[in-house]
Design a protein around this motif. Structure first.
Motif, PDB file in Angstrom:
ATOM      1  N   ILE A 177      46.492  -1.349  67.761  1.00  0.00           N
ATOM      2  CA  ILE A 177      46.558   0.102  67.943  1.00  0.00           C
ATOM      3  C   ILE A 177      45.857   0.436  69.250  1.00  0.00           C
ATOM      4  CG2 ILE A 177      45.865   2.355  67.040  1.00  0.00           C
ATOM      5  CD1 ILE A 177      46.044   1.215  64.245  1.00  0.00           C
ATOM      6  N   GLU A 178      46.613   1.037  70.165  1.00  0.00           N
ATOM      7  CA  GLU A 178      46.101   1.405  71.484  1.00  0.00           C
ATOM      8  C   GLU A 178      45.449   0.217  72.174  1.00  0.00           C
ATOM      9  OE1 GLU A 178      43.597   4.774  70.926  1.00  0.00           O
ATOM     10  OE2 GLU A 178      45.269   6.146  70.539  1.00  0.00           O
ATOM     11  N   GLY A 179      46.136  -0.953  72.089  1.00  0.00           N
ATOM     12  CA  GLY A 179      45.690  -2.133  72.810  1.00  0.00           C
ATOM     13  C   GLY A 179      44.580  -2.924  72.157  1.00  0.00           C
ATOM     14  N   LYS A 180      44.173  -2.523  70.960  1.00  0.00           N
ATOM     15  CA  LYS A 180      43.090  -3.216  70.276  1.00  0.00           C
ATOM     16  C   LYS A 180      43.515  -3.532  68.850  1.00  0.00           C
ATOM     17  CE  LYS A 180      38.236  -2.664  68.882  1.00  0.00           C
ATOM     18  NZ  LYS A 180      37.070  -1.744  68.854  1.00  0.00           N
ATOM     19  N   GLU A 181      43.273  -4.789  68.428  1.00  0.00           N
ATOM     20  CA  GLU A 181      43.618  -5.152  67.055  1.00  0.00           C
ATOM     21  C   GLU A 181      42.597  -4.547  66.099  1.00  0.00           C
ATOM     22  OE1 GLU A 181      43.612  -9.329  64.981  1.00  0.00           O
ATOM     23  OE2 GLU A 181      45.640  -8.954  65.765  1.00  0.00           O
ATOM     24  N   ARG A 182      43.116  -3.862  65.082  1.00  0.00           N
ATOM     25  CA  ARG A 182      42.241  -3.180  64.120  1.00  0.00           C
ATOM     26  C   ARG A 182      42.487  -3.708  62.722  1.00  0.00           C
ATOM     27  NH1 ARG A 182      40.574   1.915  66.105  1.00  0.00           N
ATOM     28  NH2 ARG A 182      39.199   1.917  64.276  1.00  0.00           N
ATOM     29  N   LYS A 183      41.411  -3.799  61.942  1.00  0.00           N
ATOM     30  CA  LYS A 183      41.511  -4.123  60.525  1.00  0.00           C
ATOM     31  C   LYS A 183      41.786  -2.814  59.793  1.00  0.00           C
ATOM     32  CE  LYS A 183      38.335  -8.066  60.613  1.00  0.00           C
ATOM     33  NZ  LYS A 183      39.388  -9.050  60.252  1.00  0.00           N
ATOM     34  N   VAL A 184      43.011  -2.661  59.323  1.00  0.00           N
ATOM     35  CA  VAL A 184      43.391  -1.356  58.793  1.00  0.00           C
ATOM     36  C   VAL A 184      43.724  -1.423  57.314  1.00  0.00           C
ATOM     37  CG1 VAL A 184      44.313  -0.718  61.048  1.00  0.00           C
ATOM     38  CG2 VAL A 184      45.873  -1.513  59.260  1.00  0.00           C
ATOM     39  N   LEU A 185      43.640  -0.261  56.727  1.00  0.00           N
ATOM     40  CA  LEU A 185      44.132   0.010  55.379  1.00  0.00           C
ATOM     41  C   LEU A 185      45.171   1.103  55.521  1.00  0.00           C
ATOM     42  CD1 LEU A 185      42.053   0.607  52.155  1.00  0.00           C
ATOM     43  CD2 LEU A 185      43.737   2.297  52.888  1.00  0.00           C
ATOM     44  N   MET A 186      46.324   0.922  54.881  1.00  0.00           N
ATOM     45  CA  MET A 186      47.418   1.893  55.005  1.00  0.00           C
ATOM     46  C   MET A 186      47.812   2.410  53.625  1.00  0.00           C
ATOM     47  SD  MET A 186      49.765  -0.036  57.888  1.00  0.00           S
ATOM     48  CE  MET A 186      49.813  -1.612  57.047  1.00  0.00           C
ATOM     49  N   GLN A 187      48.054   3.705  53.562  1.00  0.00           N
ATOM     50  CA  GLN A 187      48.512   4.312  52.313  1.00  0.00           C
ATOM     51  C   GLN A 187      49.375   5.526  52.615  1.00  0.00           C
ATOM     52  OE1 GLN A 187      45.983   6.657  49.627  1.00  0.00           O
ATOM     53  NE2 GLN A 187      46.542   5.290  47.945  1.00  0.00           N
ATOM     54  N   ALA A 188      50.432   5.682  51.806  1.00  0.00           N
ATOM     55  CA  ALA A 188      51.249   6.896  51.816  1.00  0.00           C
ATOM     56  C   ALA A 188      51.089   7.544  50.446  1.00  0.00           C
ATOM     57  CB  ALA A 188      52.714   6.560  52.088  1.00  0.00           C
ATOM     58  N   PRO A 189      50.026   8.305  50.239  1.00  0.00           N
ATOM     59  CA  PRO A 189      49.792   8.905  48.922  1.00  0.00           C
ATOM     60  C   PRO A 189      50.762  10.046  48.643  1.00  0.00           C
ATOM     61  CG  PRO A 189      48.146   9.685  50.463  1.00  0.00           C
ATOM     62  CD  PRO A 189      48.979   8.671  51.198  1.00  0.00           C
ATOM     63  N   LYS A 190      50.593  10.663  47.501  1.00  0.00           N
ATOM     64  CA  LYS A 190      51.524  11.702  47.074  1.00  0.00           C
ATOM     65  C   LYS A 190      51.578  12.890  48.026  1.00  0.00           C
ATOM     66  CE  LYS A 190      51.856  11.426  42.000  1.00  0.00           C
ATOM     67  NZ  LYS A 190      51.587  12.225  40.777  1.00  0.00           N
ATOM     68  N   ASN A 191      50.481  13.171  48.717  1.00  0.00           N
ATOM     69  CA  ASN A 191      50.396  14.449  49.436  1.00  0.00           C
ATOM     70  C   ASN A 191      51.310  14.560  50.648  1.00  0.00           C
ATOM     71  OD1 ASN A 191      49.130  13.139  51.594  1.00  0.00           O
ATOM     72  ND2 ASN A 191      47.104  13.994  51.184  1.00  0.00           N
ATOM     73  N   GLY A 192      52.018  13.468  51.015  1.00  0.00           N
ATOM     74  CA  GLY A 192      53.003  13.551  52.084  1.00  0.00           C
ATOM     75  C   GLY A 192      52.545  13.062  53.439  1.00  0.00           C
ATOM     76  N   PHE A 193      51.265  12.653  53.570  1.00  0.00           N
ATOM     77  CA  PHE A 193      50.748  12.145  54.833  1.00  0.00           C
ATOM     78  C   PHE A 193      50.558  10.631  54.753  1.00  0.00           C
ATOM     79  CE2 PHE A 193      49.411  16.587  54.862  1.00  0.00           C
ATOM     80  CZ  PHE A 193      49.769  16.979  56.150  1.00  0.00           C
ATOM     81  N   PHE A 194      50.863   9.936  55.843  1.00  0.00           N
ATOM     82  CA  PHE A 194      50.636   8.498  55.933  1.00  0.00           C
ATOM     83  C   PHE A 194      49.308   8.274  56.648  1.00  0.00           C
ATOM     84  CE2 PHE A 194      50.816   4.222  57.491  1.00  0.00           C
ATOM     85  CZ  PHE A 194      51.570   3.514  56.555  1.00  0.00           C
ATOM     86  N   TYR A 195      48.403   7.530  55.987  1.00  0.00           N
ATOM     87  CA  TYR A 195      47.060   7.329  56.514  1.00  0.00           C
ATOM     88  C   TYR A 195      46.874   5.889  56.983  1.00  0.00           C
ATOM     89  CZ  TYR A 195      45.906  11.759  54.275  1.00  0.00           C
ATOM     90  OH  TYR A 195      45.872  13.089  53.915  1.00  0.00           O
ATOM     91  N   VAL A 196      46.254   5.762  58.134  1.00  0.00           N
ATOM     92  CA  VAL A 196      45.791   4.473  58.626  1.00  0.00           C
ATOM     93  C   VAL A 196      44.275   4.595  58.793  1.00  0.00           C
ATOM     94  CG1 VAL A 196      45.943   2.722  60.424  1.00  0.00           C
ATOM     95  CG2 VAL A 196      47.972   4.068  59.827  1.00  0.00           C
ATOM     96  N   LEU A 197      43.534   3.790  58.017  1.00  0.00           N
ATOM     97  CA  LEU A 197      42.075   3.819  58.053  1.00  0.00           C
ATOM     98  C   LEU A 197      41.536   2.497  58.577  1.00  0.00           C
ATOM     99  CD1 LEU A 197      41.253   5.246  54.480  1.00  0.00           C
ATOM    100  CD2 LEU A 197      41.781   6.541  56.559  1.00  0.00           C
ATOM    101  N   ASP A 198      40.371   2.548  59.178  1.00  0.00           N
ATOM    102  CA  ASP A 198      39.626   1.328  59.471  1.00  0.00           C
ATOM    103  C   ASP A 198      39.008   0.869  58.155  1.00  0.00           C
ATOM    104  OD1 ASP A 198      37.488  -0.474  60.096  1.00  0.00           O
ATOM    105  OD2 ASP A 198      37.560   0.212  62.169  1.00  0.00           O
ATOM    106  N   ARG A 199      39.417  -0.296  57.679  1.00  0.00           N
ATOM    107  CA  ARG A 199      38.975  -0.690  56.342  1.00  0.00           C
ATOM    108  C   ARG A 199      37.542  -1.226  56.308  1.00  0.00           C
ATOM    109  NH1 ARG A 199      42.715  -4.965  57.498  1.00  0.00           N
ATOM    110  NH2 ARG A 199      41.818  -7.076  57.315  1.00  0.00           N
ATOM    111  N   THR A 200      36.925  -1.371  57.470  1.00  0.00           N
ATOM    112  CA  THR A 200      35.534  -1.797  57.466  1.00  0.00           C
ATOM    113  C   THR A 200      34.595  -0.665  57.070  1.00  0.00           C
ATOM    114  OG1 THR A 200      35.147  -1.266  59.808  1.00  0.00           O
ATOM    115  CG2 THR A 200      36.031  -3.454  59.307  1.00  0.00           C
ATOM    116  N   ASP A 201      34.975   0.580  57.422  1.00  0.00           N
ATOM    117  CA  ASP A 201      34.066   1.693  57.151  1.00  0.00           C
ATOM    118  C   ASP A 201      34.754   2.957  56.632  1.00  0.00           C
ATOM    119  OD1 ASP A 201      35.367   2.609  59.424  1.00  0.00           O
ATOM    120  OD2 ASP A 201      33.606   2.502  60.724  1.00  0.00           O
ATOM    121  N   GLY A 202      36.104   2.930  56.518  1.00  0.00           N
ATOM    122  CA  GLY A 202      36.822   4.087  55.990  1.00  0.00           C
ATOM    123  C   GLY A 202      37.099   5.171  56.999  1.00  0.00           C
ATOM    124  N   SER A 203      36.808   4.938  58.252  1.00  0.00           N
ATOM    125  CA  SER A 203      37.054   5.971  59.259  1.00  0.00           C
ATOM    126  C   SER A 203      38.548   6.139  59.500  1.00  0.00           C
ATOM    127  CB  SER A 203      36.342   5.625  60.568  1.00  0.00           C
ATOM    128  OG  SER A 203      36.770   4.369  61.065  1.00  0.00           O
TER     129      SER A 203
END
Length: 706
Positions: free
Chosen positions: A340-366
């Motif tokens: 992501i933007e030239g840097k490899e990130r450890k991510v968590l991905m979810q498309a919950p019910k609310n209609g938004f797709f989230y990409v989080l840093d899974r190390t800290d939830g940011s």
């Protein structure tokens, strides 16, 4: 007591099962001989599918490529296995060392020879059929977990059961919940380092959600993490609950415990040693009732990171603060390392019910990114500084009803998505239709029934045929390819129906998905081109999986129409979805098997009695029906025909017979519980009056249709 059922009088003994299993692998391993090393190194065994999402990252991506864009046209039915149920089938099969472990409705487990589908053993936990009173979304089960010769099952009635993988006999069984409370289990367990992890459902009915860890050897509870705080006067279990309590108001613990059940999503990062769980909705849905005065109501609708050794809280991200629409975050969680933007990130991905797709840093939830994957009308966007959705005025329906998209079934429900590291895309089974919410005229908490806290009449379908048809036209579904690197759509395929199956992606450049109109389909992973399909004779909601035995790749999917949409939205269930013909269908290159024809005519025999009730009684029955009966028998009494359509019931003709069924439980062994504790005789008669009205409406529409 649970029973072991056999296919015929020539019973397979445990020794024979071991012989069958041992013919497909070398060494002295027994069935389900899976440990931490094998699970952590799942990529070294691409022919196995050892956990719900194939591996701990839950990517549902297979490295097998014998079945590919170039060969998929030669894919044919290798074998099928009848599951003998008429309820929804949602399981992901587990395959290891030549044996398939799968589940059907009512938490029944089957062990099959993965090469030919021959039955090795069946285990029936004998769940009481009237437990469906606490199952919001059908008597479904999503699969098992395996570990060192054992098969672990979460049963609908809240038991966690360990079975001998060779024989199907019970090694141990524990009640993970208070059996007097309306908990259920439909999700698949996971095993991490000798701990079986299982959550539960029941938030609509009034429970306090939690995730539990149990010893694989004896079922002893090792830890429990509650997702919402209890009564503050009794103290808090840990600092996480003390933190959460500051975000609640009122006496939520008196309304069934607050909700927040962990009924599906889990993923695990062994390097970080973090377990990620998705948390569900509140009890009731409506925050104005649940937590008067507002508040975020942690940890509802949140992704929570825990230490799997102890259950200790690490971090959380709340997708829908103060949720009021059943916008759970229990949807599938995927872990990946992506640029992501030239840097490899450890991510968590979810498309919950609310209609938004989230990409989080899974190390800290940011929060890294969030964008809507469907047209969202309850919020304009997610504020990247705060991580909170920016709600539109009136979305919380405090002053007047509000129609929003997505509905309470979400933009994406439980059906698993998949991630293909070759394309960099996530493949999401999308739902797309609105729902109307309104404040109830009055709210009465019922300890043994659904407690939504919304106006059921406002949320019902219009009686006008043209208006109802227009709503039906807005009920859509699609396969969506999403690029998490740019958080944008890559391509889409529109489907006829909305309640389509989960996805599987493979190194062969394919995405497999079953559809509501009864087809199992292979698409090109890079552009969505439809390359192959097979008519399954029933709607498909489960995700596919793939495995290899004796050097051949198989693709397998459990089929059988059911689940929440099939029960509630009977008006818009397609004829192609029915009947429920529950099977495991397994394919390989060069096979040419076929299925026997299934006669089916979806119809209701309308023969309603004379209507004697006045408008007030019918309206009372309408409200009661929507609050109590709709979850099983469908909006406006239009059934999805998985269970009897009340408009054609012979019990409508006699108030006494209706009362025996509705209040006294005359049909409890068939799954219709007695509701006498929450419905008095006058209320039961009002519900009957409303169903009679709907039966006359259905008869008139049937007579006027060509």
């Amino acid at each position: 007591m649970p029973s072991i059922l056999r296919v015929n009088q020539h019973l397979l003994t445990a020794a024979m099962v071991l012989v069958v299993s041992c013919t497909v692998f070398a060494g002295d391993k027994g069935p389900a001989d899976v440990d931490a090393q094998r699970l952590l190194n799942a990529d070294n065994e691409p022919g196995a599918w050892m956990s719900y999402g194939r591996d701990y990252s839950e990517q549902r991506f297979s490295q097998l490529d014998e079945v590919s864009t170039k060969t998929v046209d030669k894919l044919g039915l290798a074998w099928s296995f009848d599951l003998n149920t008429k309820r929804g089938v949602e399981a992901t099969s587990i395959v290891v060392d030549g044996v398939m472990y799968t589940t059907s409705a009512w938490s029944i487990v089957h062990a099959l020879d993965a090469r030919n589908g021959k039955l090795l053993w069946t285990f029936d936990p004998e769940v009481a059929k009237d437990k469906t009173r606490h199952a919001c979304c059908d008597a479904v089960n999503r699969g098992v977990a395996i570990w060192k010769g054992q098969v672990f099952l979460g049963a609908l009635d809240g038991r966690l059961i360990a079975l001998d993988a060779a024989t199907g006999k019970t090694n141990w069984s524990v009640a993970t919940v208070d059996p007097e409370l309306p908990y259920t289990i439909t999700g698949a367990p996971r095993v991490i380092d000798g701990k079986v992890l299982i959550g539960n459902g029941g938030a609509e009915f009034g429970v306090r959600g939690f995730l539990g860890a149990y010893d694989v050897d004896n079922g002893e509870q090792l830890w429990r993490f509650y997702t919402v705080p209890g009564n503050p006067e009794l103290g808090f279990e840990n600092k996480a609950m003390e933190l959460a309590a500051k975000t609640w108001n009122g006496k939520w613990w008196e309304l069934g415990g607050g909700g927040g059940t962990v009924w599906d999503a889990m993923a695990y990062d062994p390097e970080l040693n973090l377990l990620y769980i998705g948390v569900g909705n509140g009890t009731p849905w409506n925050r104005e009732i649940r937590s008067p005065g507002g508040g975020d109501n942690l940890f509802l609708s949140s992704i929570v990171a825990l230490k799997p050794d102890t259950g200790e809280y690490v971090w959380h991200y709340q997708t829908t603060p103060g949720e009021s629409w059943d916008y759970t975050a229990t949807q599938h969680i995927i872990l990946a390392d992506i640029p992501i933007e030239g840097k490899e990130r450890k991510v968590l991905m979810q498309a919950p019910k609310n209609g938004f797709f989230y990409v989080l840093d899974r190390t800290d939830g940011s929060l890294i990114s969030a964008n809507n994957y469907i047209d969202v009308t309850w919020a304009t966007h997610v504020d990247m500084k705060t991580g909170r959705p920016v709600e539109v005025p009136g979305a919380r329906y405090e002053e007047k009803p509000f129609v929003i998209t997505p509905s309470y079934l979400g933009g994406h429900n439980w059906h698993p998505m998949s991630y293909n590291p070759d394309t960099g895309l996530v493949y999401i089974p999308v739902l797309d239709f609105p729902a109307a919410y309104g404040q109830p005229e009055e709210f009465k908490y019922r300890s043994d029934s659904a407690n939504l806290g919304i106006d059921g009449i406002v949320g019902s379908l219009p009686d006008d045929a043209a208006e109802r048809a227009a709503y039906g036209a807005a009920v859509k579904g699609r396969l969506l390819a999403w690029d998490p690197r740019t958080n944008s759509e890559a391509w889409r395929v529109e489907h006829k129906g909305t309640w389509n199956g989960g996805t599987l992606s493979t190194a062969g450049g394919l995405v497999f998905q079953g559809t509501a109109d009864g087809n199992f389909v292979a698409f090109r992973a890079d552009n969505g081109e439809r390359l192959w399909e097979f008519p399954a004779q029933t709607g498909i909601v489960a995700p596919a999986m793939t495995y290899e035995v004796d050097g051949e790749q198989y693709v397998s999917v459990a089929v059988g129409w059911g689940g929440a949409f099939a029960l509630v939205f009977g008006e818009f269930v397609q004829a192609e979805s029915l009947p429920n013909v529950s099977r495991v269908l397994t394919f390989k290159l060069g096979a040419d098997g076929s299925l026997p024809a299934v006669p089916w005519k979806p119809s209701v025999d309308f023969n309603p009695p004379e209507q004697t009730a006045d408008d007030g009684e019918i309206r009372q029955g309408f409200a009661l029906y929507q609050d109590i009966c709709m979850g099983c028998h469908g909006l406006n009494a239009v059934s999805g025909l998985l269970i009897p359509d009340l408009r054609g019931s012979g019990y409508l003709h006699q108030a006494s017979a209706w009362n025996k069924v509705v209040r006294e439980g005359m049909l409890s062994e068939q799954g219709m519980p007695g509701l006498g504790e929450i419905v008095n005789q006058e209320e039961a008669e009002a519900i009957r009056a409303y169903v009679i009205q709907q039966a006359w409406r259905g008869k008139q529409l049937q007579a006027s249709s060509p």
